[in-house]
Scaffold this motif. Structure first.
Motif, PDB file in Angstrom:
ATOM      1  N   GLU A  86       0.814  -1.206   0.000  1.00 39.96           N
ATOM      2  CA  GLU A  86       0.000   0.000   0.000  1.00 39.96           C
ATOM      3  C   GLU A  86       0.851   1.261   0.000  1.00 39.96           C
ATOM      4  O   GLU A  86       0.504   2.260  -0.655  1.00 39.96           O
ATOM      5  CB  GLU A  86      -0.911  -0.015   1.234  1.00 39.96           C
ATOM      6  CG  GLU A  86      -1.779   1.229   1.385  1.00 39.96           C
ATOM      7  CD  GLU A  86      -2.587   1.205   2.661  1.00 39.96           C
ATOM      8  OE1 GLU A  86      -3.347   2.161   2.902  1.00 39.96           O
ATOM      9  OE2 GLU A  86      -2.469   0.215   3.429  1.00 39.96           O
ATOM     10  N   THR A  87       1.987   1.222   0.697  1.00 37.27           N
ATOM     11  CA  THR A  87       2.811   2.426   0.850  1.00 37.27           C
ATOM     12  C   THR A  87       3.734   2.676  -0.328  1.00 37.27           C
ATOM     13  O   THR A  87       3.881   3.819  -0.787  1.00 37.27           O
ATOM     14  CB  THR A  87       3.646   2.322   2.143  1.00 37.27           C
ATOM     15  OG1 THR A  87       2.776   2.095   3.250  1.00 37.27           O
ATOM     16  CG2 THR A  87       4.448   3.600   2.368  1.00 37.27           C
ATOM     17  N   TYR A  88       4.335   1.607  -0.862  1.00 32.17           N
ATOM     18  CA  TYR A  88       5.418   1.799  -1.824  1.00 32.17           C
ATOM     19  C   TYR A  88       5.117   1.306  -3.241  1.00 32.17           C
ATOM     20  O   TYR A  88       5.808   1.693  -4.177  1.00 32.17           O
ATOM     21  CB  TYR A  88       6.690   1.084  -1.335  1.00 32.17           C
ATOM     22  CG  TYR A  88       7.177   1.591  -0.006  1.00 32.17           C
ATOM     23  CD1 TYR A  88       7.826   2.822   0.098  1.00 32.17           C
ATOM     24  CD2 TYR A  88       6.978   0.859   1.157  1.00 32.17           C
ATOM     25  CE1 TYR A  88       8.288   3.294   1.326  1.00 32.17           C
ATOM     26  CE2 TYR A  88       7.431   1.318   2.391  1.00 32.17           C
ATOM     27  CZ  TYR A  88       8.078   2.535   2.463  1.00 32.17           C
ATOM     28  OH  TYR A  88       8.523   3.006   3.681  1.00 32.17           O
ATOM     29  N   PHE A  89       4.122   0.444  -3.420  1.00 32.17           N
ATOM     30  CA  PHE A  89       3.922  -0.148  -4.737  1.00 32.17           C
ATOM     31  C   PHE A  89       2.573   0.182  -5.366  1.00 32.17           C
ATOM     32  O   PHE A  89       2.379  -0.100  -6.549  1.00 32.17           O
ATOM     33  CB  PHE A  89       4.065  -1.678  -4.652  1.00 32.17           C
ATOM     34  CG  PHE A  89       5.463  -2.142  -4.362  1.00 32.17           C
ATOM     35  CD1 PHE A  89       6.367  -2.347  -5.388  1.00 32.17           C
ATOM     36  CD2 PHE A  89       5.877  -2.364  -3.061  1.00 32.17           C
ATOM     37  CE1 PHE A  89       7.657  -2.769  -5.128  1.00 32.17           C
ATOM     38  CE2 PHE A  89       7.159  -2.794  -2.777  1.00 32.17           C
ATOM     39  CZ  PHE A  89       8.053  -2.996  -3.811  1.00 32.17           C
ATOM     40  N   ALA A  90       1.654   0.719  -4.633  1.00 33.13           N
ATOM     41  CA  ALA A  90       0.327   1.014  -5.185  1.00 33.13           C
ATOM     42  C   ALA A  90      -0.199   2.310  -4.590  1.00 33.13           C
ATOM     43  O   ALA A  90      -0.163   2.508  -3.375  1.00 33.13           O
ATOM     44  CB  ALA A  90      -0.631  -0.134  -4.915  1.00 33.13           C
ATOM     45  N   ARG A  91      -0.675   3.186  -5.445  1.00 28.39           N
ATOM     46  CA  ARG A  91      -1.249   4.459  -4.999  1.00 28.39           C
ATOM     47  C   ARG A  91      -2.766   4.417  -4.929  1.00 28.39           C
ATOM     48  O   ARG A  91      -3.373   5.130  -4.141  1.00 28.39           O
ATOM     49  CB  ARG A  91      -0.807   5.568  -5.952  1.00 28.39           C
ATOM     50  CG  ARG A  91       0.699   5.795  -5.977  1.00 28.39           C
ATOM     51  CD  ARG A  91       1.086   6.761  -7.069  1.00 28.39           C
ATOM     52  NE  ARG A  91       2.537   6.914  -7.166  1.00 28.39           N
ATOM     53  CZ  ARG A  91       3.158   7.561  -8.153  1.00 28.39           C
ATOM     54  NH1 ARG A  91       2.428   8.112  -9.125  1.00 28.39           N
ATOM     55  NH2 ARG A  91       4.466   7.645  -8.162  1.00 28.39           N
ATOM     56  N   ASN A  92      -3.356   3.612  -5.776  1.00 25.00           N
ATOM     57  CA  ASN A  92      -4.811   3.498  -5.827  1.00 25.00           C
ATOM     58  C   ASN A  92      -5.244   2.250  -5.065  1.00 25.00           C
ATOM     59  O   ASN A  92      -4.718   1.148  -5.286  1.00 25.00           O
ATOM     60  CB  ASN A  92      -5.281   3.420  -7.284  1.00 25.00           C
ATOM     61  CG  ASN A  92      -6.794   3.504  -7.390  1.00 25.00           C
ATOM     62  OD1 ASN A  92      -7.507   3.502  -6.382  1.00 25.00           O
ATOM     63  ND2 ASN A  92      -7.296   3.573  -8.621  1.00 25.00           N
ATOM     64  N   MET A  93      -6.207   2.398  -4.186  1.00 24.19           N
ATOM     65  CA  MET A  93      -6.671   1.271  -3.387  1.00 24.19           C
ATOM     66  C   MET A  93      -7.237   0.151  -4.238  1.00 24.19           C
ATOM     67  O   MET A  93      -7.138  -1.037  -3.891  1.00 24.19           O
ATOM     68  CB  MET A  93      -7.719   1.755  -2.380  1.00 24.19           C
ATOM     69  CG  MET A  93      -8.222   0.674  -1.452  1.00 24.19           C
ATOM     70  SD  MET A  93      -9.418   1.299  -0.255  1.00 24.19           S
ATOM     71  CE  MET A  93      -9.796  -0.223   0.628  1.00 24.19           C
ATOM     72  N   GLN A  94      -7.828   0.489  -5.371  1.00 24.79           N
ATOM     73  CA  GLN A  94      -8.392  -0.524  -6.251  1.00 24.79           C
ATOM     74  C   GLN A  94      -7.322  -1.446  -6.833  1.00 24.79           C
ATOM     75  O   GLN A  94      -7.632  -2.563  -7.258  1.00 24.79           O
ATOM     76  CB  GLN A  94      -9.165   0.147  -7.394  1.00 24.79           C
ATOM     77  CG  GLN A  94     -10.369   0.941  -6.926  1.00 24.79           C
ATOM     78  CD  GLN A  94     -11.393   0.084  -6.191  1.00 24.79           C
ATOM     79  OE1 GLN A  94     -11.633  -1.056  -6.577  1.00 24.79           O
ATOM     80  NE2 GLN A  94     -11.996   0.632  -5.143  1.00 24.79           N
ATOM     81  N   ASP A  95      -6.069  -0.994  -6.825  1.00 23.16           N
ATOM     82  CA  ASP A  95      -4.991  -1.811  -7.377  1.00 23.16           C
ATOM     83  C   ASP A  95      -4.624  -2.980  -6.468  1.00 23.16           C
ATOM     84  O   ASP A  95      -4.136  -4.008  -6.953  1.00 23.16           O
ATOM     85  CB  ASP A  95      -3.751  -0.945  -7.633  1.00 23.16           C
ATOM     86  CG  ASP A  95      -3.966   0.056  -8.755  1.00 23.16           C
ATOM     87  OD1 ASP A  95      -4.848  -0.191  -9.601  1.00 23.16           O
ATOM     88  OD2 ASP A  95      -3.260   1.087  -8.770  1.00 23.16           O
ATOM     89  N   TYR A  96      -4.829  -2.835  -5.175  1.00 22.31           N
ATOM     90  CA  TYR A  96      -4.433  -3.910  -4.260  1.00 22.31           C
ATOM     91  C   TYR A  96      -5.596  -4.423  -3.426  1.00 22.31           C
ATOM     92  O   TYR A  96      -5.389  -5.159  -2.453  1.00 22.31           O
ATOM     93  CB  TYR A  96      -3.307  -3.429  -3.329  1.00 22.31           C
ATOM     94  CG  TYR A  96      -3.687  -2.333  -2.369  1.00 22.31           C
ATOM     95  CD1 TYR A  96      -4.189  -2.634  -1.096  1.00 22.31           C
ATOM     96  CD2 TYR A  96      -3.543  -0.990  -2.725  1.00 22.31           C
ATOM     97  CE1 TYR A  96      -4.536  -1.622  -0.219  1.00 22.31           C
ATOM     98  CE2 TYR A  96      -3.890   0.018  -1.841  1.00 22.31           C
ATOM     99  CZ  TYR A  96      -4.378  -0.304  -0.598  1.00 22.31           C
ATOM    100  OH  TYR A  96      -4.727   0.689   0.267  1.00 22.31           O
ATOM    101  N   ILE A  97      -6.828  -4.081  -3.795  1.00 25.53           N
ATOM    102  CA  ILE A  97      -7.982  -4.523  -3.025  1.00 25.53           C
ATOM    103  C   ILE A  97      -8.123  -6.043  -3.088  1.00 25.53           C
ATOM    104  O   ILE A  97      -8.500  -6.701  -2.095  1.00 25.53           O
ATOM    105  CB  ILE A  97      -9.268  -3.824  -3.533  1.00 25.53           C
ATOM    106  CG1 ILE A  97     -10.434  -4.118  -2.586  1.00 25.53           C
ATOM    107  CG2 ILE A  97      -9.576  -4.231  -4.957  1.00 25.53           C
ATOM    108  CD1 ILE A  97     -10.282  -3.533  -1.221  1.00 25.53           C
ATOM    109  N   THR A  98      -7.810  -6.646  -4.249  1.00 24.33           N
ATOM    110  CA  THR A  98      -7.881  -8.106  -4.367  1.00 24.33           C
ATOM    111  C   THR A  98      -6.850  -8.769  -3.470  1.00 24.33           C
ATOM    112  O   THR A  98      -7.139  -9.765  -2.790  1.00 24.33           O
ATOM    113  CB  THR A  98      -7.656  -8.528  -5.825  1.00 24.33           C
ATOM    114  OG1 THR A  98      -8.638  -7.914  -6.659  1.00 24.33           O
ATOM    115  CG2 THR A  98      -7.772 -10.042  -5.965  1.00 24.33           C
TER     116      THR A  98
END
Length: 238
Positions: free
Chosen positions: A41-53
């Motif tokens: 969440e902090t370093y690899f993805a800015r949008n929550m939808q990118d890591y919600i899965t």
């Protein structure tokens, strides 16, 4: 001495190994998954939808860990009790030991169940090596960056892409960390703790696998004594 002579030492050692291994795997694995989500969440993805899965998968794995810890705690207690049941101490306490069809069927069931669990846990052991492999590659890349600090152009080409490992979708932004950004990530407390937790969880999975193999040997030996030597005055001590 009579009581000590009837202790199923193999089953007792396997139980202690199983408890310690499951505690390491479940405790460290649960916390490592939580810290991994924070790193992504902090370093690899800015949008929550990118890591919600990924967040949902981590949550499901944590629920699985809760059930796994409870199951192995109960199963190890049952196997330890079965080991005590087939020792000579039971025969000496309650008189001449006579194995029943139900007892032999129960012992053979434990052999099959423990063998199946050992095979399945071998897959868990292999699966637990994947995050260790990911963090090892990340740590090796950071070490290379630290060595090549005098050539910034080369440093910026060194990256760790979480999308290549299936942690994020290919349209995730940024999805990767490169150069000094990656080096700074490796120096954070969260990264070091997560790496250590995954190593501890991997070690716990290995200890649990060793415990299951020990259980398989001890239950097989106990069944053989129960089946063939029970009527000859010999007791199992495994």
């Amino acid at each position: 001495m009579r009581c000590l002579g009837g202790v199923p030492y193999c089953s007792l050692v396997a139980t202690l190994l199983c408890f310690s291994g499951i505690a390491l795997f479940c405790g460290c694995g649960h916390q490592a998954l939580t810290e991994s989500e924070r790193l992504i969440e902090t370093y690899f993805a800015r949008n929550m939808q990118d890591y919600i899965t990924l967040a949902y998968i981590i949550q499901y794995f944590q629920y699985f860990i809760y059930g796994l810890a409870s199951f192995f705690f109960l199963y190890c207690i049952v196997l330890l009790a079965e080991g005590f049941y087939t020792t000579s101490a039971a025969r000496q306490t309650f008189g001449e030991f006579r194995s029943t069809m139900c007892g032999r069927c129960l012992s053979s069931s434990f052999i099959v169940m423990t063998y199946v669990l050992a095979v399945l846990w071998l897959l868990v052991f292999a699966f637990s090596a994947l995050p260790v492999y990911f963090f090892y590659n990340m740590d090796a890349t950071c070490h290379t960056i630290d060595v090549l600090t005098e050539t910034p152009a080369s440093i910026n080409q060194l990256c760790v892409d979480a999308r290549q490992y299936g942690l994020l979708p290919w349209n995730a932004v940024p999805g990767k960390a490169c150069g000094m950004t990656l080096s700074n990530v490796c120096k954070t407390r969260e990264y070091q703790m997560t790496y250590d937790l995954y190593i501890a969880a991997f070690a716990g999975a290995g200890i649990t696998l060793l415990a299951l193999l020990t259980y398989t040997v001890s239950t097989t030996y106990n069944f053989a004594v129960l089946r063939y030597l029970g009527r000859k005055g010999m007791g199992a001590r495994c």
